[in-house]
Design a protein around this motif. Sequence first.
Motif, mmCIF file in Angstrom:
data_model
loop_
_atom_site.group_PDB
_atom_site.id
_atom_site.type_symbol
_atom_site.label_atom_id
_atom_site.label_comp_id
_atom_site.label_asym_id
_atom_site.label_seq_id
_atom_site.Cartn_x
_atom_site.Cartn_y
_atom_site.Cartn_z
ATOM 1 N N VAL A 52 20.576 83.422 35.939
ATOM 2 C CA VAL A 52 21.620 84.352 35.524
ATOM 3 C C VAL A 52 20.999 85.445 34.662
ATOM 4 O O VAL A 52 19.950 85.257 34.047
ATOM 5 N N ARG A 53 21.654 86.613 34.644
ATOM 6 C CA ARG A 53 21.185 87.754 33.877
ATOM 7 C C ARG A 53 22.280 88.205 32.934
ATOM 8 O O ARG A 53 23.443 87.824 33.079
ATOM 9 N N ARG A 54 21.918 89.055 31.988
ATOM 10 C CA ARG A 54 22.900 89.576 31.053
ATOM 11 C C ARG A 54 24.032 90.286 31.788
ATOM 12 O O ARG A 54 25.198 90.182 31.413
ATOM 13 N N ASP A 55 23.698 91.019 32.843
ATOM 14 C CA ASP A 55 24.724 91.785 33.550
ATOM 15 C C ASP A 55 25.650 90.914 34.384
ATOM 16 O O ASP A 55 26.603 91.423 34.981
ATOM 17 N N ASP A 56 25.390 89.600 34.443
ATOM 18 C CA ASP A 56 26.312 88.694 35.120
ATOM 19 C C ASP A 56 27.510 88.349 34.240
ATOM 20 O O ASP A 56 28.427 87.666 34.689
ATOM 21 N N PHE A 57 27.477 88.789 32.984
ATOM 22 C CA PHE A 57 28.527 88.444 32.035
ATOM 23 C C PHE A 57 29.214 89.706 31.532
ATOM 24 O O PHE A 57 28.584 90.748 31.370
ATOM 25 N N PHE A 58 30.505 89.585 31.293
ATOM 26 C CA PHE A 58 31.266 90.636 30.624
ATOM 27 C C PHE A 58 31.413 90.232 29.171
ATOM 28 O O PHE A 58 31.808 89.104 28.865
ATOM 29 N N SER A 59 31.101 91.123 28.246
ATOM 30 C CA SER A 59 31.171 90.765 26.831
ATOM 31 C C SER A 59 31.770 91.897 26.013
ATOM 32 O O SER A 59 31.644 93.076 26.362
ATOM 33 N N ILE A 60 32.439 91.500 24.956
ATOM 34 C CA ILE A 60 32.983 92.434 23.972
ATOM 35 C C ILE A 60 32.586 91.918 22.600
ATOM 36 O O ILE A 60 32.756 90.743 22.294
ATOM 37 N N SER A 61 32.016 92.782 21.787
ATOM 38 C CA SER A 61 31.688 92.428 20.411
ATOM 39 C C SER A 61 32.437 93.375 19.482
ATOM 40 O O SER A 61 32.357 94.590 19.634
ATOM 41 N N LEU A 62 33.172 92.800 18.548
ATOM 42 C CA LEU A 62 34.027 93.576 17.659
ATOM 43 C C LEU A 62 33.471 93.529 16.241
ATOM 44 O O LEU A 62 33.629 92.534 15.523
ATOM 45 N N LEU A 63 32.797 94.588 15.857
ATOM 46 C CA LEU A 63 32.213 94.670 14.525
ATOM 47 C C LEU A 63 33.326 94.968 13.514
ATOM 48 O O LEU A 63 34.099 95.903 13.681
ATOM 49 N N GLY A 64 33.413 94.152 12.478
ATOM 50 C CA GLY A 64 34.455 94.328 11.477
ATOM 51 C C GLY A 64 35.624 93.387 11.656
ATOM 52 O O GLY A 64 36.512 93.323 10.805
#
Length: 544
Positions: A240-252
Amino acid sequence: MFAAAALPAPSSPYTIICDAGSTGTRLYVYRLDDERGDVQIQEGPKAVPGLSAQSRETVGPYLLPSVLEASEMIPPEHRAATPVHLYATAGMRFLPEEEQKALYDAAFGSLTSSSAVPFRVERENLRTIDGDDEGYFAALAVNYLAGRLGSDLNILAAEEGTAVDWDADWQDPLVGALDLGGASAQIVFHADGRQRRRQLMLRGSEGRVEEAGLEAGGVRRLSASADERRGVDEGPGGPVRRDDFFSISLLGYGAERMREHLEAELVARQRRHTSGRRLAAAASESHAAAPVSNPCGFRGHRATVDGVVYIGTGNGRRCMQALGHVMRQNANGDLCTPGQYCDILGAHHPRLHGDFFAIGLHYYAFAWAQTVLKDMEERGALGKQRGLRQLLEAPNPPLHALEEATDVVCSAEYSFLVDMGHANDAMLREKLPHRCMEFCLAVSLLDRFGFSPRENHVHFVDTIQDHKAEWTLGAFLHLLNSDQTGGASTLGLKSKASNALQRVGIFSPRPLSDSGMYYPIWLAIGGILIGCLRLITVRLRAKG
């Protein structure tokens, strides 16, 4: 951006990874058992407070005891070749880049100048990772521990006895991850061909998803690289690769940062409802004259922060409403309508599917709520909510049960919680006043991410198969396989469609893909050729 991390030397099967979070830094030692293919994990001490609170003078003494502790975990013959990786997360992301660099330079100087440090310390391995990396590493960690991924990052066949049953609707072999810390929150999940096609359609031409910040007040945008477009219809196979995943990171959106924003909102709300005379008094030096009601504080608890007295009223639903208001202030308007799938900032994301592991503060807040419900039931204090304890005994209750639980646990008297042993030591006493807010925040995030109220696909876990679920395990797996993952070995470096970090609200021009970057050149050459052909045609006609 940082250069690719050095791989562990062949002579050392060990790797040291330090998780420099917003509240502290913890050291882990990882080793791959070549015969069994299993990763062996050792956990070291935690240094507090966070790395971001250190100075150039204190950062060395701050890190040194933890690094030296690793000497007891690694045989002497492997120490000199064992690399040290220090990866900082959301707490350090708030610092200007020059301050981050100064801290890392000072840490590198201290560790390399100390004769007591027997390990391989390289400057490029001390860095701040972004939210996408952190989410991706969390996904690798939970899927490896759940028996979904091998140490080579290949998807394993479905077997009985894995940590979570396979999703019958999607047949997706991988689980998603939810992480909540002191300064940020992440959601990451596997996106198959259909999901990725929908994701690319939603991305349009607005720029790749980058880390969103509560302070910045903007929406992360999405775009697709040429590699992603080519890979959308490729079937499974290979790591698997990073682009196989959907991610959201919420700073704060971590617990500590949200508490700060919540307190500011409560003060502002009270001032808006204060008469002109009292408003003038509140704006004077006697700033804290009027106590502020805090629905996220327990009844009977008072806290003074920056001269403001907060009185706990213990109302879970009002606490969630107040947190929701803080979130909506940053959402640039309510862009979500029924049937749409939107993240917390109003940007669309693919439909959630499959099971999720909720780790970090998600788990700690949930486990605390379960304990309080049990204590209240034993004391006969649940009343009509008596069945709620049974509903929450499972590690994956539905969202509606969690929302119902916020009202019950937040309404507890602070003195009752103390009597029941929830403040038996210094750490518990420090954390207890914030547990209601943390639990409400965790539930609010699940709601805003779009989880169904009646489904129970979120599993709150601290350990999986007797191992602690930490994103640092995913970082080790990533390093271990960086030669085999299609060029995905560079931490902090994005796909070719995102060569620079695009801060919220300040978007760089969209970079061209490998094929697209030459398009203007070919267009110019084509124009020249057409012009030459026309000139030749005109001259031939003139001769004729």
